[in-house]
Design a protein around this motif. Structure first.
Motif, PDB file in Angstrom:
ATOM      1  N   GLN A   1     -46.028   0.070  -3.144  1.00  0.00           N
ATOM      2  CA  GLN A   1     -45.293   1.225  -2.642  1.00  0.00           C
ATOM      3  C   GLN A   1     -44.830   0.993  -1.211  1.00  0.00           C
ATOM      4  O   GLN A   1     -43.706   1.353  -0.843  1.00  0.00           O
ATOM      5  N   SER A   2     -45.679   0.360  -0.406  1.00  0.00           N
ATOM      6  CA  SER A   2     -45.319   0.120   0.993  1.00  0.00           C
ATOM      7  C   SER A   2     -44.148  -0.858   1.097  1.00  0.00           C
ATOM      8  O   SER A   2     -43.292  -0.719   1.974  1.00  0.00           O
ATOM      9  N   ALA A   3     -44.077  -1.848   0.189  1.00  0.00           N
ATOM     10  CA  ALA A   3     -42.976  -2.810   0.213  1.00  0.00           C
ATOM     11  C   ALA A   3     -41.653  -2.120  -0.095  1.00  0.00           C
ATOM     12  O   ALA A   3     -40.631  -2.374   0.566  1.00  0.00           O
ATOM     13  N   THR A  24     -31.791  -6.923  -2.407  1.00  0.00           N
ATOM     14  CA  THR A  24     -33.144  -6.546  -2.811  1.00  0.00           C
ATOM     15  C   THR A  24     -33.426  -5.098  -2.430  1.00  0.00           C
ATOM     16  O   THR A  24     -33.994  -4.322  -3.212  1.00  0.00           O
ATOM     17  N   ALA A  25     -33.007  -4.723  -1.232  1.00  0.00           N
ATOM     18  CA  ALA A  25     -33.186  -3.341  -0.792  1.00  0.00           C
ATOM     19  C   ALA A  25     -32.328  -2.394  -1.627  1.00  0.00           C
ATOM     20  O   ALA A  25     -32.755  -1.288  -1.974  1.00  0.00           O
ATOM     21  N   LEU A  26     -31.121  -2.827  -1.973  1.00  0.00           N
ATOM     22  CA  LEU A  26     -30.263  -2.006  -2.838  1.00  0.00           C
ATOM     23  C   LEU A  26     -30.902  -1.786  -4.205  1.00  0.00           C
ATOM     24  O   LEU A  26     -30.829  -0.696  -4.775  1.00  0.00           O
ATOM     25  N   ARG A  27     -31.537  -2.825  -4.731  1.00  0.00           N
ATOM     26  CA  ARG A  27     -32.191  -2.687  -6.042  1.00  0.00           C
ATOM     27  C   ARG A  27     -33.341  -1.686  -5.956  1.00  0.00           C
ATOM     28  O   ARG A  27     -33.547  -0.881  -6.877  1.00  0.00           O
ATOM     29  N   SER A  28     -34.086  -1.732  -4.860  1.00  0.00           N
ATOM     30  CA  SER A  28     -35.171  -0.762  -4.673  1.00  0.00           C
ATOM     31  C   SER A  28     -34.603   0.649  -4.541  1.00  0.00           C
ATOM     32  O   SER A  28     -35.148   1.616  -5.101  1.00  0.00           O
ATOM     33  N   PHE A  29     -33.505   0.788  -3.808  1.00  0.00           N
ATOM     34  CA  PHE A  29     -32.874   2.095  -3.636  1.00  0.00           C
ATOM     35  C   PHE A  29     -32.434   2.677  -4.981  1.00  0.00           C
ATOM     36  O   PHE A  29     -32.684   3.850  -5.281  1.00  0.00           O
ATOM     37  N   VAL A  30     -31.778   1.864  -5.820  1.00  0.00           N
ATOM     38  CA  VAL A  30     -31.335   2.334  -7.138  1.00  0.00           C
ATOM     39  C   VAL A  30     -32.535   2.702  -8.004  1.00  0.00           C
ATOM     40  O   VAL A  30     -32.522   3.720  -8.717  1.00  0.00           O
ATOM     41  N   SER A  31     -33.587   1.919  -7.948  1.00  0.00           N
ATOM     42  CA  SER A  31     -34.783   2.201  -8.737  1.00  0.00           C
ATOM     43  C   SER A  31     -35.435   3.515  -8.303  1.00  0.00           C
ATOM     44  O   SER A  31     -35.880   4.300  -9.143  1.00  0.00           O
ATOM     45  N   VAL A  32     -35.492   3.778  -6.997  1.00  0.00           N
ATOM     46  CA  VAL A  32     -36.046   5.040  -6.509  1.00  0.00           C
ATOM     47  C   VAL A  32     -35.194   6.215  -6.979  1.00  0.00           C
ATOM     48  O   VAL A  32     -35.714   7.255  -7.409  1.00  0.00           O
ATOM     49  N   ALA A  33     -33.866   6.042  -6.915  1.00  0.00           N
ATOM     50  CA  ALA A  33     -32.966   7.105  -7.366  1.00  0.00           C
ATOM     51  C   ALA A  33     -33.153   7.381  -8.855  1.00  0.00           C
ATOM     52  O   ALA A  33     -33.154   8.537  -9.293  1.00  0.00           O
ATOM     53  N   ASP A  34     -33.320   6.326  -9.647  1.00  0.00           N
ATOM     54  CA  ASP A  34     -33.485   6.497 -11.095  1.00  0.00           C
ATOM     55  C   ASP A  34     -34.856   7.063 -11.445  1.00  0.00           C
ATOM     56  O   ASP A  34     -34.995   7.870 -12.370  1.00  0.00           O
ATOM     57  N   ALA A  35     -35.889   6.608 -10.707  1.00  0.00           N
ATOM     58  CA  ALA A  35     -37.265   7.008 -11.040  1.00  0.00           C
ATOM     59  C   ALA A  35     -37.644   8.342 -10.410  1.00  0.00           C
ATOM     60  O   ALA A  35     -38.609   8.984 -10.849  1.00  0.00           O
ATOM     61  N   GLY A  36     -36.923   8.755  -9.372  1.00  0.00           N
ATOM     62  CA  GLY A  36     -37.240  10.012  -8.716  1.00  0.00           C
ATOM     63  C   GLY A  36     -38.383   9.931  -7.734  1.00  0.00           C
ATOM     64  O   GLY A  36     -38.913  10.966  -7.313  1.00  0.00           O
ATOM     65  N   LEU A  86     -36.444   0.369   1.858  1.00  0.00           N
ATOM     66  CA  LEU A  86     -35.586   1.537   2.013  1.00  0.00           C
ATOM     67  C   LEU A  86     -35.336   1.850   3.488  1.00  0.00           C
ATOM     68  O   LEU A  86     -34.217   2.208   3.878  1.00  0.00           O
ATOM     69  N   LYS A  87     -36.383   1.718   4.298  1.00  0.00           N
ATOM     70  CA  LYS A  87     -36.236   1.963   5.722  1.00  0.00           C
ATOM     71  C   LYS A  87     -35.249   0.983   6.349  1.00  0.00           C
ATOM     72  O   LYS A  87     -34.377   1.370   7.145  1.00  0.00           O
ATOM     73  N   ARG A  88     -35.353  -0.307   5.986  1.00  0.00           N
ATOM     74  CA  ARG A  88     -34.438  -1.309   6.533  1.00  0.00           C
ATOM     75  C   ARG A  88     -32.993  -1.030   6.104  1.00  0.00           C
ATOM     76  O   ARG A  88     -32.057  -1.227   6.872  1.00  0.00           O
ATOM     77  N   VAL A  94     -27.735   5.576   8.461  1.00  0.00           N
ATOM     78  CA  VAL A  94     -27.635   6.870   7.786  1.00  0.00           C
ATOM     79  C   VAL A  94     -28.920   7.110   7.005  1.00  0.00           C
ATOM     80  O   VAL A  94     -29.624   6.169   6.620  1.00  0.00           O
ATOM     81  N   ALA A  95     -29.210   8.385   6.766  1.00  0.00           N
ATOM     82  CA  ALA A  95     -30.335   8.735   5.902  1.00  0.00           C
ATOM     83  C   ALA A  95     -29.845   8.739   4.458  1.00  0.00           C
ATOM     84  O   ALA A  95     -28.841   9.392   4.133  1.00  0.00           O
ATOM     85  N   LEU A  96     -30.526   8.012   3.602  1.00  0.00           N
ATOM     86  CA  LEU A  96     -30.128   7.897   2.198  1.00  0.00           C
ATOM     87  C   LEU A  96     -30.967   8.783   1.285  1.00  0.00           C
ATOM     88  O   LEU A  96     -30.497   9.184   0.215  1.00  0.00           O
ATOM     89  N   LEU A  97     -32.192   9.078   1.686  1.00  0.00           N
ATOM     90  CA  LEU A  97     -33.120   9.854   0.865  1.00  0.00           C
ATOM     91  C   LEU A  97     -33.499  11.143   1.573  1.00  0.00           C
ATOM     92  O   LEU A  97     -33.761  11.162   2.787  1.00  0.00           O
ATOM     93  N   ASP A  98     -33.536  12.210   0.784  1.00  0.00           N
ATOM     94  CA  ASP A  98     -33.977  13.506   1.292  1.00  0.00           C
ATOM     95  C   ASP A  98     -35.461  13.649   0.950  1.00  0.00           C
ATOM     96  O   ASP A  98     -35.818  13.842  -0.213  1.00  0.00           O
TER      97      ASP A  98
END
Length: 292
Positions: free
Chosen positions: A33-35, A8-20, A40-42, A49-53
């Motif tokens: 947004q908080s969810a 579930t967290a991976l899906r959110s990560f990919v969506s953030v990467a795609d959506a910017g 992403l934090k978890r 590691v930090a995944l997002l800049d």
């Protein structure tokens, strides 16, 4: 001890990467947004590691995030395929495939295995019967697909491959040298009349050593060197070989392996037909000959 990533967290990560950004990704995922931020934090904490800049106005990926993105897409794709195949109900039921006994090998087992992987909730009933009977069943709508061995192809069928029809005998056998020639055939074999006609035209004496309704009875007699038989290239029964008769026996007409599909528009039938076509499109091995 193995650790597991949160899909579930991976899906959110990919969506953030795609959506910017988190806000747009949350809307795509129908989450707050908080969810999304919490997922992403978890994920970052689990990998340490930090995944997002987050230093710029638009969120970007760190080098670790770029590396994870490809893995994440692959994992989510596999996850979605598993759920689609194992929980989908639109492709349930039974598909009836008719195949003559003598061409079940080598292609049909591969066809069945491939189809089962793509349609795990469907049953395939394999019906082994002579070509004439399969054509009759197809005409009555009793089978979904059939393979046949014929010199020609009917208007509803498709010729997949043309193969030589060859004389076969026991391993190292000598039955083919006997006079009159002992032959073995099933009573409903589609090759029977053409082969006997070829023997008569060549003015060779022959007698029916085995006349049975069972294919295995014919195969047993041939493998015991009591008679000769015929087979299409690539589908010899066990303990038999192609006879290199040097012209002592008549040359036989090549045979088509044909495919008939009752409902070509049906998705499962179309998929099965495509798999069959692919299997018969593969190059055939050169058969070994029995020397005289």
């Amino acid at each position: 001890m193995p650790r597991n990533l949160d899909l579930t967290a991976l899906r959110s990560f990919v969506s953030v990467a795609d959506a910017g950004g988190v806000t747009r990704a949350a809307g795509m995922l129908n989450l707050t947004q908080s969810a999304v931020s919490m997922q992403l934090k978890r994920l970052e904490e689990s990998l340490n590691v930090a995944l997002l800049d987050r230093s710029a106005r638009t969120i970007g990926l760190t080098p670790a995030g770029e590396q994870l993105l490809g893995y994440a897409r692959t994992m989510l794709k596999t996850n979605d395929e598993i759920f689609n195949r194992l929980t989908a109900t639109e492709f349930e039921g039974e598909l009836k495939l008719g195949v003559p006994h003598d061409i079940i090998y080598p292609a049909v087992p591969a066809v069945l295995k491939c189809f089962a992987a793509d349609f795990p909730r469907m049953r395939v009933r394999l019906i082994s019967a002579p070509t004439r009977r399969l054509l009759e069943m197809f005409g009555r709508g009793e089978v979904d697909l059939i393979l046949t061995t014929e010199e020609d192809c009917g208007p509803e069928g498709q010729a997949l491959v043309e193969l030589p029809l060859l004389w076969i005998g026991a391993l190292g056998g000598s039955a083919w040298r006997k006079k009159p020639l002992p032959v073995a055939f099933c009573s409903n074999c589609i090759f029977r009349s053409g082969v006997l006609q070829a023997l008569n035209e060549k003015q060779l004496d022959w007698f029916m050593a085995v006349d049975s309704e069972l294919d295995n009875a014919v195969e047993a007699a041939v493998s015991a060197d009591l008679a000769v038989h015929v087979a299409v290239e690539g589908s010899l029964p066990p303990q038999t070989e192609i006879i290199d008769h040097g012209g002592a026996l008549p040359e036989l007409q090549p045979q088509n392996i044909n495919l008939y599909v009752l409902k070509p528009e049906d998705h499962a039938s179309k998929a099965m037909a495509d798999i069959i076509r692919h299997c018969y499109a593969k190059p055939k091995a050169v058969p070994q000959l029995v020397t005289a």
